[in-house]
Design a protein around this motif. Structure first.
Motif, mmCIF file in Angstrom:
data_model
loop_
_atom_site.group_PDB
_atom_site.id
_atom_site.type_symbol
_atom_site.label_atom_id
_atom_site.label_comp_id
_atom_site.label_asym_id
_atom_site.label_seq_id
_atom_site.Cartn_x
_atom_site.Cartn_y
_atom_site.Cartn_z
ATOM 1 N N UNK A 1 0.385 -1.138 0.183
ATOM 2 C CA UNK A 1 -0.351 -0.054 -0.105
ATOM 3 C C UNK A 1 1.349 1.452 -0.084
ATOM 4 N N UNK A 2 2.312 1.048 0.221
ATOM 5 C CA UNK A 2 2.867 2.642 0.472
ATOM 6 C C UNK A 2 4.124 2.179 -0.914
ATOM 7 N N UNK A 3 3.846 2.055 -1.253
ATOM 8 C CA UNK A 3 5.447 0.887 -2.686
ATOM 9 C C UNK A 3 4.332 0.699 -3.706
ATOM 10 N N UNK A 4 5.706 1.663 -4.844
ATOM 11 C CA UNK A 4 4.904 1.545 -6.255
ATOM 12 C C UNK A 4 5.521 1.219 -7.400
ATOM 13 N N UNK A 5 5.759 0.723 -8.084
ATOM 14 C CA UNK A 5 6.982 -0.099 -9.278
ATOM 15 C C UNK A 5 6.304 0.113 -10.473
ATOM 16 N N UNK A 6 6.716 1.137 -11.363
ATOM 17 C CA UNK A 6 6.887 1.350 -12.773
ATOM 18 C C UNK A 6 7.875 0.613 -13.480
ATOM 19 N N UNK A 7 7.393 0.161 -15.075
ATOM 20 C CA UNK A 7 8.407 0.110 -15.765
ATOM 21 C C UNK A 7 7.883 0.560 -17.741
#
Length: 777
Positions: free
Chosen positions: A289-295
């Motif tokens: 809920x506190x961390x997002x990764x995008x490629x």
């Protein structure tokens, strides 16, 4: 219209809550609703400088757009030098920078740098091809170098494109066709193009993706012409013309040059015919809920050619293609070669972004991106004898810029502590140039022969920055900070068939302070005063690249200094229930300005254009960058936007820019002092009126006017409405959309419906019609 809908949504939510229907409130998605009871949203407190935004609905309703560059055509003070639909040389110009200064503004898409800071010219435009117009959610422009978060290249401003990521399954498709009839000199052609795009996306639990493909095919109008001038107008009578072999030649066109000299035009070249495809993949995953990764992955492919068309023919009716001399009643002219070319490119963009999403006082973001010229080859004819480059003379050269590119690392943190919002971060970019030129026995084959020359070099910039927005009280805010940049240029190398040179490493460290004071005494009024210093460091091509073409030389200058900019703006904004009016005064003092100049090689010496003296005697001009001591640009920008203007359902956007500029000091060319800075129009007006007839039909009428400007810093181009000059123009555009259902929309439009023939050195498109069908699910 939009604000009325917001007010209604909040009213419904309040009623539902009072009745105990809390679950229904969740369906209204009220978190996204912002309402101000008596005026539209404040923009003064949000930013340290002027910001203008066009969202997706405005673009769809009012803009004939086949490329992302076209979506900006009605924004205040902005002109994108897109000479034809799909032009790869679409440089961003605004109120203080001209139309070939590619390194003096920044373009980002979803935080990924698309500005090509390998160079500062028409050859190094932003990488527009990595974005499809259909994926744009909004596009914003922050004017001037007033934020510490951006490099000194932001002196002209920062453009941010935000694209969509789906919250549920969605699919889109677009088919578009366009056509212009172009008449100039001996060219009278109907030019056609087409644009197709498709995308699909979805969000499944914590995983989301968006995949898109975009294809653009178009044939543009001639951008350049083979011509020669003379001061003896009597020598260009309509008599027989002979080439170097004394064969009778006919068909040349007569007019006056941008400098008012009589000239003859022999033919057209640089007629672009290309197919561009862009494939994009974006993947996002909520790790927690506190961390997002995008490629993100972008693939851009170009398959193109530039054709030529000769207007002159010999006695047998065969076309003559220049590259030698022709005579008019005894007066001899050098006829520049009309050289066709082939282009093939495959570029790869990648980025990975990791960011926190908590609502705690601290958030952070780390982004690593790269742009790779995986393949970038152009093969051009190199005529020297008036023969046909398609059937007789195949000699040419191949230029390979593969292995060029850049990498950018950005890390940023944000603290929100009581009245303070503090941003801080570290930035590093690395730019690498590899430009190799080979001879070619047959330019059509793209086969490399012997190495003719090579230019290589790197630049690197590291920066740390800090910015604090202090909300002193509800009426006052102070934003201040600074950016420390350490720059170096290294591994510079030039090689020709007769010489080789390595350049010493050059370093420079500069600090740029920024400050902005915002004041809103009442909700209807806002005021802001901003100041920012910026340093724009030389690009790797300005320092190291040397190219020899059939008619000129692009000469490097390894001794360039960074240009320094002191910029200020004062803004007042009056807001109403259905609109606003903004007035901004801007002032820019630029020292050691990096400006590229083209001059005749006969005027050059060993110190300024050694390549010519070394034996490139076919070249007739030399282009090189120099530091101009002191320039000043200042003016006024007025912008206004309204909903339900005068009548219900009518939206109006209008803006005007008035610019005054002057060269205040130029030690290398004292005669330029007092001249107007080149490529800055004195006036710029835009107005866009969109009428929503009903929920299905919208109609737009728009106008764009650009005032007088000069192409050359010496202001010698006094005849403005011709090829090689920058003309005044008035383009009137129209567009209509009809929504057949929730999923199908048809559009028809015309740009430059009044068919104004205008020039930005090259000719602009003439009347151009658009047809489009879109599907949205």
């Amino acid at each position: 219209m939009k604000n009325k809908q917001k007010v209604l949504a909040v009213a419904i939510a309040t009623l539902f809550t009072q009745q105990g229907w809390a679950a229904e409130v969740e369906k209204l998605n009220i978190d996204e609703v912002e309402v101000h009871s008596s005026v539209i949203d404040s923009r003064i407190m949000k930013h340290p400088a002027t910001v203008e935004t066009y969202d997706r609905s405005q673009i769809d309703d009012s803009v004939n757009a086949a490329t992302p560059a076209q979506t900006m055509k009605y924004m205040p003070s902005i002109q994108v030098r897109e000479r034809f639909i799909g032009d790869r040389n679409g440089i961003i110009a605004n109120r203080t920078i001209g139309a070939i200064s590619s390194a003096q503004s920044l373009l980002y898409a979803d935080g990924i740098l698309l500005s090509n800071l390998l160079g500062n010219s028409y050859s190094y435009p932003p990488r527009w091809g990595m974005v499809s117009p259909e994926e744009i959610q909004s596009i914003s422009m922050m004017y001037g170098p007033f934020s510490s978060l951006y490099a000194g290249n932001s002196l002209g401003g920062v453009i941010s494109i935000n694209t969509r990521m789906p919250e549920k399954f969605e699919a889109h498709a677009n088919v578009q066709g366009f056509m212009q009839n172009f008449k100039l000199y001996g060219t009278n052609e109907t030019l056609k193009g087409n644009h197709e795009s498709a995308s699909v996306g979805n969000k499944i639990n914590d995983f989301s993706f968006f995949v898109s493909a975009d294809r653009l095919e178009n044939r543009g109008q001639p951008l350049d012409f083979s011509l020669a001038t003379t001061t003896a107008s009597s020598a260009v009578a309509t008599a027989a013309v002979n080439d170097g072999s004394n064969k009778a030649v006919t068909g040349a066109y007569s007019d006056l040059s941008e400098k008012g000299l009589a000239r003859k035009t022999f033919g057209a070249y640089n007629i672009d015919d290309s197919i561009q495809t862009n494939t994009k993949i974006k993947i996002a995953y909520d790790i927690s809920p506190e961390l997002k990764v995008t490629y993100s992955l972008g693939l851009w492919d170009l398959d193109g050619k530039t054709d030529v068309k000769s207007y002159i023919k010999d006695a047998s009716g065969n076309p003559v293609y220049g590259g030698s001399t022709v005579t008019f009643n005894g007066a001899t002219y050098s006829a520049p070669a009309m050289s066709p070319a082939l282009n093939s490119s495959f570029h790869i963009m990648q980025a990975i972004d990791l960011q926190s999403k908590s609502k705690d006082p601290f958030n952070w973001q780390v982004t690593l991106s790269s742009y790779d010229y995986n393949r970038d080859i152009s093969s051009a004819s190199k005529l020297a004898n008036n023969k046909n480059p398609y059937t007789e003379d195949f000699a040419g050269q191949v230029t390979d810029q593969g292995n060029s590119g850049w990498t950018v690392f950005e890390s940023r943190g944000t603290f929100k502590l009581s009245e303070h919002t503090i941003d801080f971060g570290y930035h590093q970019d690395n730019y690498q140039l590899s430009s190799l030129v080979y001879s070619a026995a047959d330019w059509r084959s793209k086969q490399k022969g012997a190495l003719s020359s090579s230019s290589k070099g790197n630049t690197q910039t590291q920066a740390v920055y800090l910015q604090d927005k202090w909300q002193i009280d509800p009426h006052w805010a102070l934003t201040f900070g600074g950016r420390e940049e350490s720059w170096e240029a290294l591994k510079g190398h030039n090689q020709t068939t007769t010489s080789s040179i390595d350049y010493s490493k050059v370093t420079s460290t500069k600090f740029s302070p920024k400050i902005s004071l915002n004041y809103e005494p009442i909700p209807a009024w806002g005021f802001r005063a901003s100041y920012g210093k910026a340093y724009r460091f030389p690009t790797v091509t300005e320092m190291y690249q040397q190219l020899s073409t059939t008619s000129g030389i692009i000469q490097n200058n390894p001794n360039l200094k960074p240009e320094e900019v002191n910029s200020a703006e004062l803004t007042a904004e009056r807001r109403f229930a259905n609109g606003l009016v903004r007035l901004t005064y801007f002032n820019e003092q630029r020292y050691d300005a990096l400006i590229s100049q083209t001059v005749a090689t006969s005027l050059q010496s060993l110190s300024t254009c050694p390549a010519y003296v070394a034996g490139n005697s076919n070249a007739t001009q030399c282009t090189f960058t120099q530091n101009v001591d002191h320039l000043r640009v200042h003016g006024v920008e007025l912008a206004s936007e309204w909903q339900d203007f005068l009548i219900s359902r009518l939206d109006l956007h209008a803006n005007a820019t008035f610019t005054s500029s002057k060269v205040l000091q130029d030690a290398l060319a004292p005669s330029y002092v007092g001249k107007v800075v080149n490529r800055l129009p004195s006036q710029l007006y835009k107005v866009v009126a969109t009428y929503h007839v009903d929920d299905k039909l919208t109609m737009t009428l728009a106008g764009r006017f650009s005032g007088h400007q000069y192409i050359n810093l010496d202001n010698s181009d006094i005849n403005s409405d011709v090829y090689k000059a920058a003309s005044r123009f008035l383009f009137v555009d129209v567009k209509a959309n009809y929504k057949f259902s929730d999923r199908w929309t048809a559009s028809i439009g015309v740009d430059n419906i009044n068919n104004d023939k205008a020039y930005v050195s090259h000719p602009y498109p003439q009347r151009t019609g658009y047809l489009q069908m879109k599907f949205d699910y």
